[in-house]
Design an enzyme around this catalytic site. Structure first.
Site, mmCIF file in Angstrom:
data_model
loop_
_atom_site.group_PDB
_atom_site.id
_atom_site.type_symbol
_atom_site.label_atom_id
_atom_site.label_comp_id
_atom_site.label_asym_id
_atom_site.label_seq_id
_atom_site.Cartn_x
_atom_site.Cartn_y
_atom_site.Cartn_z
ATOM 1 C CB SER A 106 -0.963 0.017 1.202
ATOM 2 O OG SER A 106 -1.793 -1.130 1.202
ATOM 3 N NE ARG A 107 3.536 2.388 -4.972
ATOM 4 C CZ ARG A 107 3.425 1.185 -5.538
ATOM 5 N NH1 ARG A 107 3.320 0.104 -4.763
ATOM 6 N NH2 ARG A 107 3.394 1.044 -6.843
ATOM 7 C CG MET A 108 1.092 2.546 4.094
ATOM 8 S SD MET A 108 1.059 4.329 4.469
ATOM 9 C CE MET A 108 1.239 4.254 6.258
#
Length: 211
Positions: A188-190
């Site tokens: 999640s691009r975290m």
């Protein structure tokens, strides 16, 4: 599929600032060794970004030849564009990208030339053809065609044979880092980002950054 639709969700690993080494050179050594064991092609390749006297940035891929507490070292032509850039602005940025491991390492710092003795030692450890090529090529300068370049090489070969001399315009650079960031891709691009900043002498401050 459009370029905008190209994406990958990263999930191979995580990176906690609590589990990283206190010294970023030690942490880099761990990751560099893992990249080697993963058999990543040319895991020693890095982007070197410089800024010229006109304020224009420029980047290119080179191969690191050594890293230790003194810094990150590679070798090149001092008269090349990057050489001219660092003469006017001695700060550069390095980037390692090990896509198979979903990792990046960003390094920033001041650049300096290595001692002549160190440049000599590496120059004469290179294959003969590479030694001759360093002499023959006026790196970053325009040339009429490939034939002219080949003629320069043949002329150099006839002149030096098997006993080249390291040219004064060729040698090593060392980046003395003051910022090193380790980036690990996450879902999640975290992403995980751990930044080391040099605070005083050999002391480093370590903190997590938001993705």
């Amino acid at each position: 599929m459009s370029i905008a639709d190209l994406r990958k969700d990263y999930s191979r690993a995580s990176l906690s600032e609590l589990e990283t080494a206190a010294d970023p050179i030690d942490q880099f050594a761990i990751w560099f060794d893992e990249a080697a064991k993963a058999q990543i092609p040319e895991h020693n390749a890095m982007s070197v970004a410089t800024v010229g006297p006109d304020g224009r940035p420029s980047s290119r891929i080179v191969l690191i030849k050594q890293f230790d507490r003194d810094g990150f070292t590679w070798f090149t032509n001092y008269d090349s564009r990057k050489g001219r850039d660092v003469e006017s602005n001695p700060y550069v940025a390095l980037l390692f990208h090990w896509v198979e491991l979903e990792r990046q390492v960003r390094i920033e710092g001041r650049i300096t030339r290595v001692a002549a003795e160190e440049s000599d030692a590496y120059f004469f450890s290179r294959p003969l053809g590479s030694q001759l090529g360093a002499i023959a090529s006026n790196q970053s300068q325009a040339v009429a065609d490939r034939e002219t370049l080949e003629q320069q090489f043949e002329t150099t070969k006839r002149q030096f044979g098997e006993h080249p001399v390291r040219p004064a315009h060729w040698g090593g650079y060392r980046v003395i880092p003051d910022r090193i960031e380790f980036w690990q891709g996450r879902p999640s691009r975290m992403h995980d980002r751990v930044l080391y900043t040099r605070t005083d002498g050999e002391q480093w401050q370590r903190r997590r950054l938001q993705p």
